[in-house]
Structures are given as C-alpha cells and as structure tokens.
Design a protein around this motif. Structure first.
Motif, PDB file in Angstrom:
ATOM      1  N   PHE A   1       0.808  -1.325  -0.020  1.00 33.53           N
ATOM      2  CA  PHE A   1      -0.079  -0.077  -0.144  1.00 33.53           C
ATOM      3  C   PHE A   1       0.878   1.280  -0.004  1.00 33.53           C
ATOM      4  N   ILE A  17      -3.259  10.522   0.615  1.00 31.67           N
ATOM      5  CA  ILE A  17      -3.514   9.280   0.039  1.00 31.67           C
ATOM      6  C   ILE A  17      -4.187   8.412   1.122  1.00 31.67           C
ATOM      7  N   GLN A  33      -7.687   6.586   0.629  1.00 35.95           N
ATOM      8  CA  GLN A  33      -7.936   5.100   1.124  1.00 35.95           C
ATOM      9  C   GLN A  33      -9.303   4.876   1.983  1.00 35.95           C
ATOM     10  N   VAL A  82      -3.230   3.782  -4.691  1.00 36.64           N
ATOM     11  CA  VAL A  82      -3.130   3.536  -3.299  1.00 36.64           C
ATOM     12  C   VAL A  82      -2.707   2.296  -3.172  1.00 36.64           C
TER      13      VAL A  82
END
Lengths: 657, 203
Positions: free
Chosen positions: A13, A20, A24, A161
């Motif tokens: 990830f 970010i 997510q 992501v």
C-alpha cells in the motif's frame, strides 16, 4: 509473521501521505456503503441481470457515461491539486514526486478514461438509433469492449493507493519509463491499465465501422447519414489504424521492463526515439479521434437549434475524412526540437497546418447554418456557441505551434499547455457536454434542468478563460510544463494565482452539473413526446427512453434529416398512417462472459504489475477458457414475439397521451 | 405463441445468414488492424536490426535450411486449409475435418521447428531477447507471428470439435471461412518475415 505482514503491507500500500490516506479511507467507506445499499435493497440480482451482463447498446452507453463522469471527477481533483501547488511561488503543498504522479494520472485519465468513454457512451446511445438499427453489429463484443475499458481503468486507478502511481508523463517516454529510471510498479500499472482498455477501444472501432456500413435503415445512403454518424465513422477509421500501434508500443515497453529487452533503453542498442515516434503515431490521431465526434455533435445541435438543414453537408463529410487522413501525417510535430532535420520538420509543419483548412471549413459551415436560423439558446446550443470562439483561438495557437522554428521557442512551455487545453476542453469536453445535454432526454426520458445548466455553463466558461488565458503568457514568460514549483523572482506568481482561481471556477461548474443531474432526477418531468428538442434525425422518432428493440418497425429513409422530413410530410397530409404490422424481433441474449473475461484480464494485469506469475498465469488461462466457452455456445439470441412488441408499443403510446 | 414461433423460425434463417456475413466482414476489418500491428513490429525491426550491440549478427544466427523447411510447411498448411474449405463447400464432412487435421499438424510442426530454432539460438549462441536491440526486435516480431499461429491451432482444434458436434451449418461454415482467412493472412505475414528478417539478414 506479523512483522512480515506489516512489511508487505507497507510495500504494497502507498502510505505516509495524508492525501492518500484520506483517499484510502474514503474508497473503503464508499465500498462498504455500496455493498450495504445493494444488499439492503436486494439489488445484486438486478444489477447483475439488468446491467453487468447486459448487451443492450443503450445500457452499455449509460455505463460508459457514468464511469466517465467519475473519472472526470478524479482527473479534475488531480488538476486542482496541481493548480493549488502552483498558485504561489515556493509552495510546499505537494512533493516533487507526488506532483509528477499527479500530472501523469491527470493526463492519462482525462484523455483515455474520461474523454474516450464519454465518446463511446455517446456512440453507443446514439449511432444505432440514428441509423435506424436495432443494435450494433456485435452486441457481445460491445459489452466486452466496455468491460475491458472498465477493468483497465480500475487497474490504472488502483495504482493510486496500491504500489504507487506512474510518474513519467502521460505518454511515458523512455528512458524515464524504463526500469532503470522508474523501478517501481507505477509504469506497470500504466502499461497494463492502458493496454487492457485499449483492446476494448479497438474492438469498439471495428464494431461501429461494421454497424455503420452494414446496418443502416433501408434508403439511408452514405451521403444521407446524419452528421454525428459520419463523425463516428471517421473516428472509428482512425481508431482501427492508430490503436494497434499503441498495442505494440506498450507491449514493447513491457518487454523492456519485464524481460530486459532493449527496444527503448539507452544501452544494448535500444532507441528511445523509436518509442516517441511510435507513441505519437498513435497519440496524434488519438486527439482527432476524440475531437471529430464532437464536431458531429455540434453539427447535429446547430442544425436542430437553428431549425435549418446543416449548411454544406458534403463539405462537412469531406472535411472530416480529410482530417482523419491528415492526422496520420502530423506526428513528428510533437518533437520538432529533437533533431529530425529541416526537411522532416518542414513536411510535418505543413501537414499540420493543412488541418486548419478543413477545420476552418467546418467552422464556417456551422456559422452559415446559424445564419438567419431561428436560434434557441438551450443548454446544448449554448455549449456549441461557446465552443466556436474557444476552438478558433485554440486552432490559431495550434498553427503558431506548428511553425517549426517558432516551436523551438514555445515547445514544452505553458503556451503549449494552454493550447491543448483550449482545443481539448473547448472542443472535446464542451462538445461532449453539449451531446450529453442534447441526448439526455433520449437516454432517460427527462430533460436536465436548464436553469442549473446555465449556471454550470457560465462558471465553466468563465473559469476556462480565467484559467488558461494567463497560461499563454506564462509560457511566453518562459514557464515550462511539469514545473513543480518556481521561485518568487521569476514573476510568475500573479498569473499563476489567477489561473488557479479559474481552475477552481471550473470545479464549481462541475459541482453545478452534479447538482443539476441530482436535481433533475428528483424533480423529473417526463418527456412524453420522445422529441423534446424538435429534432431532425431518427433517434427522435421513437419514445424516450427507447424500448429494448429500438424500432418496432424499421424506418425508411429518403433524406439526411429523415425524421424532420417525415414530420413535414405528416403535417401536410392529415392522413392516418397505415396499420402497422409487427414482426418478431431478433435480439441478442445477455452474457456474463464479457464481465468475467475482463475481470480476469484485470487480475492478469495486476499479476504482471507485481511480477506475480502465480496470479497472472491462472488468470490468463481463465481468459482463454472464457473465450473458448463463448466459441462453443450457440444459443446466444432469442426472438421477441410480435405480440409482445405490440403490447410494448401500445404501452409506450399510452404513456404518451 | 406457436404462430410466433413458426414465424420466428422463418426469420431466424434470414437473420442467421445476414449475421454470419456480417461477422466475416468484421473479421476482415480485424485483419486490417492486425496488419497495422505487424507493420509496427516490422518498422521496429527495420529500425533496430543493425543494433547488435556486439552480440551475434543475423548471419551468425540464422540457419537457412531450417527456416526454408518452416516456410514450406506453413505454405503447405495454407494450401491444406484451402482444401478443407473446398471440402466444406462440397458438404463433405470427412474431407473438411481431415484437411483441417492435416493443417493443424503442419501448423504444430511449424511452431515446433520455430521453438527449436529459438532454443538453439539461446543455448548455443547465447542470443536472448535481452542480448541486443536486434534480438529484442527479432523475438518480438517472429514471436508474435508464432503466437498468432499457436492461437490459430487451438482455435482450429476447437472448431473441429464443434464441427463434429454440429455438422456443417451456416454458423460453422462462417467459422471455417474465418479461420481459413486468418490462416492465409498468417501465411502472407510469414512471407514478409521470411524476406525481411531471414533473407535480408543473411544476404
């Protein structure tokens, strides 16, 4: 064990960036919300039967458009992040690498995952209706095209992501995109996301060429085809010649990265210039592929909203075909400064300039169509009128850029950025918005709210000029593209700030559009006529939304504006039409194979991205199995009995009263 | 309902015919796109074929007797696929399946010989795809052709099973016509590979 999982997760990830992390969390939450809503209302079966496995061109078109609007949001957020970063000198809002990722994904998404699907959505909804056909030539392939696009786009988008986004620019020039310079997985996402959706685009090109050549209503000669259909035809011809080159280019880049081949590397005898030639042999036609259908939309709208026949029909057709041909002889103007020599540069400069001639002819034709027409300023027409000055300015700056010696000054500067946004937003985005407003009632049976539409129109338009006009001057001041930050003494601050304000105004325009759609759904006023704009072509002759078989009885055509002609005749003679005899209608059956096969492609691509052959190989075997299964299934169509057609038609007509 | 069904039957025949010719036409357009695909690979090869990076050159690598054998085998398979179509037009199932089987065997031996050629190049000359730009372009071009042939083989075997099960119908007729088109197309591409890659390579 736990440490291993933690380490894997931290590599797998993308972590550490609050932006970010926020994405997510919101992706996770919206997925949970979607699953909850679908389960709560027991809609899974409905979703699967009515949409995911549908081969109805109208449904596929709507799915394309929904995805495209979502991608417009994603690409738009990328744009606003960039504008925020550039609003002030010495800004620390984004890191350099993150900025690179954002301009890369912005470009790719806007061209390939926003403009292309919006275009294919309109192809799907309009073309069969305009030519009086019951479907496209290959409904199964059509569904496969859509799902290849969808899963390809998903693969590209998860890079945000998982693993990290590509950051070598929207065309990923080597050596920047080679393993030596981009060792991460971002470029792999780029290659496979585009490759998978590109195969879908190629199939769409073949599908619509055959549909248009072979499935027109009786009497519709090529020179009696509506102009939008002509534009789709020109665009598809470019697709079938350009997209195989993209397929090869991406495959070769993949071989470089995956097997250590030397097509475009700096060592081993590779030639990076080869990539740049190949990618632009696809890339330049590509921009015409997306803009030509917009020309078709404008032609339909200008004629409908001026209540006049399109001026210079034949010259319009000729101009479009010439543009499709010339588009293949202009690619080298993208690298005038890379040392091809004066002769080559002169050839490509002239062929580029030549494109202005047919384009100019089209602009004059639109103006002459409006001349002495009874113009109605509804939203589709507003966008069309706004497009003309915008595209003329963009075209003129394009001619400036096509002058090879001048290009040595302008190239890779903000002048170029302003130019291509002017033609792509002013031409493509405005065009597809116009088309969306125009055909919306045909898709859903109600019009979009005009009042909010005009707010959206003005904020978009004003925002556009505020955003991009300063960029021409920034370019002349020496600001280069992909600049991530600049010093205070460059003096670029004020113009950049103005440009950012314009960018956000366009964002407000987008919010107005979303609001407009939501508002119009809530307070919908059904259009009972099927012909809310007093249209001229066949799609307006049937109820909105069209029944699954489109035309209960196939129409006969004598003129380019077939429906207009029919309406004129009917108003002249009050005679009732003869009693209609319905016949059973041949239809394709739904299929789950396109969805499954494309999902397997997604997993194969995902495996390639991470070099996980344990995932790729079974997924590719799965692809082969689904193909073979399709080849072995012979029971792929059915008949709608005449009685049912009769009942449906009666119900639709009853609803009309 | 019965009425509709009989009517449906009548129309089914017309539609089937229309539909099958539509699919053949689409396949021709697919072949155009495949031409462009191979065209791009040929262009790449022409640009890169002298960039041997100090590695083996075409003269050192190409063993012409094997290549000529491959060529004859593929050309013959094109001919036998034509015989299969002739058999189909005569309605002769035995001839159709028989010649298709011969075509598959010839095609498989072509792929086998090509694989052996590749393995020899890698083992004895150390000529892999990552040795030089010339070899990258070589493997990409010739390999893509070989991959096309292999896909055609699986396709043809699948089609033979369908023919066994369903006999010669409008649908299977179209399918045989399409694969024979595909097969001839690969033959034409091979003639270009043979000339541009091998003949010009050893000249």
């Amino acid at each position: 064990m736990l440490d291993k999982i933690k380490q894997f997760a931290s590599e797998f990830f993308v972590t550490g960036d609050p932006l970010i992390l926020g994405a997510q969390v919101s992706i996770g939450l919206s997925m949970i919300a979607m699953i909850f809503v679908l389960s709560y209302f027991r809609k899974w079966g409905w979703l699967w039967r009515e949409w995911l496995t549908s081969v109805d061109h109208k449904r596929i078109g709507i799915m394309y458009i929904i995805c495209s609007i979502m991608m417009l949001f994603r690409g738009g957020v990328d744009a606003l992040l960039m504008r925020l970063q550039l609003a002030m000198p010495n800004s620390q809002f984004l890191q350099a690498e993150h900025y690179n990722q954002i301009f890369t994904t912005h470009g790719v998404i806007m061209i390939l995952f926003m403009a292309m699907p919006l275009m294919f959505g309109l192809f799907n909804i309009v073309v069969p209706l305009q030519i009086g056909a019951r479907d496209v030539a290959y409904p199964f392939l059509n569904s496969l095209s859509f799902w290849m696009f969808f899963w390809g786009a998903m693969l590209f988008n998860v890079s945000f992501v998982i693993g990290g986004s590509p950051d070598a620019g929207w065309l990923s020039y080597p050596p920047l995109s080679e393993l030596s310079h981009s060792p991460g997985v971002g470029q792999n996402f780029y290659i496979w996301g585009i490759q998978i959706s590109g195969i879908g685009s190629l199939a769409t090109g073949i599908n619509f060429i055959v549909t248009i050549l072979k499935m027109r209503a009786p009497g519709m000669k090529l020179m009696k085809m509506p102009m939008f259909t002509w534009s789709v035809f020109s665009s598809c011809i470019m697709i079938i010649f350009a997209f195989p080159i993209l397929t090869v280019t991406l495959a070769l880049l993949f071989l470089d990265r995956f097997l250590g081949a030397h097509f475009f590397t700096l060592d081993g005898g590779g030639n990076p210039m080869m990539y740049i030639n190949l990618i632009w042999m696809w890339g330049h036609p590509e921009v015409y592929i997306v803009v030509i259908p917009a020309f078709g939309i404008f032609s339909e709208i200008v004629s409908t909203f001026s209540k006049k026949k399109l001026f210079g029909y034949k010259s319009m057709v000729f101009a479009m075909l010439i543009i499709s041909l010339l588009s293949f002889f202009t690619w080298a103007h993208h690298f005038f400064t890379m040392g091809s020599g004066a002769d080559v540069n002169a050839f490509f400069a002239i062929s580029t300039m030549l494109i202005a001639i047919p384009t100019g002819a089209k602009v004059f034709n639109w103006l002459f169509t409006m001349f002495r027409g009874k113009i109605r300023f509804s939203t589709p027409m507003m966008w069309t009128i706004a497009f003309i000055p915008c595209f003329v300015i963009g075209g003129m700056t394009g001619v400036l850029l096509s002058v090879a010696p001048a290009d040595f000054q302008f190239h890779n500067s903000y002048f170029l950025i302003a130019h291509f946004h002017q033609v792509l937003i002013g031409g493509v985005a405005f065009g597809y918005f116009a088309g969306l407003y125009y055909w919306w009632p045909k898709m859903f049976g109600f019009k979009l709210n005009e009042h909010l539409g005009k707010w959206a129109f003005w904020t978009w338009n004003i925002g556009f000029y505020v955003c991009f006009m300063p960029q021409y001057f920034l370019g002349l001041d020496g600001m280069t593209r992909r600049t991530y930050t600049y010093d205070f003494d460059m003096g670029w601050g004020p113009l950049n700030l103005v440009s950012t304000v314009g960018g956000f105004l366009m964002g407000v325009g987008f919010i107005f559009q979303v609001w407009q759609i939501a508002h119009s759904i809530k307070f919908r006023e059904p259009d009972v006529t099927g012909d809310p704009w007093d249209g001229r072509t066949l799609e307006w002759s049937i109820p909105s939304p069209a029944p699954i078989y489109n035309f209960a009885v196939l129409p006969e055509v004598n003129e380019a504006d077939a429906w207009w002609e029919q309406k004129q005749k009917q108003s002249l003679s009050a005679k009732q039409p003869a009693k209609i005899v319905y016949e059973p209608i041949h239809m394709p059956k739904n299929s789950s194979i396109p969805f499954l096969m494309s999902a397997l492609w997604f997993f194969a691509g995902f495996g390639f991205v991470f070099n996980w052959m344990w995932l790729t190989i079974p997924a590719l075997i799965g692809v082969a199995i689904t193909m073979i299964a399709r080849s072995f299934s012979y029971d792929t169509d059915y008949y709608i009995p005449a009685d049912e057609v009769k009942r449906t038609e009666a119900a639709l007509k009853g609803a009309k009263v | 309902m019965a009425h509709a069904a009989t009517q449906g039957g009548h129309h089914a025949h017309d539609h089937e015919h229309d539909h099958e010719s539509l699919k053949t036409f689409g396949f021709w357009i697919f072949l155009i796109t495949d031409c462009i695909l191979f065209g791009s690979l040929f262009a790449t090869y022409m640009v890169l074929h002298q960039n041997t990076n100090g590695g083996p050159t075409p003269e050192e690598l190409f063993k012409m007797p094997g290549i000529i054998a491959e060529t004859f085998i593929l050309l013959t398979s094109s001919f036998t696929s034509g015989l299969a179509v002739l058999g189909m037009h005569k309605g002769n199932m035995k001839q159709l399946i028989g010649w298709l089987a011969v075509t598959v065997l010839l095609g498989a031996s072509f792929v086998g010989l090509e694989l052996m050629e590749f393995i020899n190049m890698v083992n004895h000359e150390g000529a892999t795809i990552s040795t030089s730009a010339f070899l990258s372009a070589f493997y990409a071009l010739v390999g893509t052709h070989g991959l096309h042939v292999s896909v055609g083989l699986i396709w043809m075997v699948g089609l033979m099973l369908q023919l066994k099960r369903r006999g010669i119908t409008a649908v299977t007729k179209r399918k045989v016509a399409v694969i024979s088109l595909y097969w001839h197309f690969l033959d034409v591409v091979w003639i270009f590979v043979f000339t541009v890659v091998y003949l010009m390579g050893v000249m």
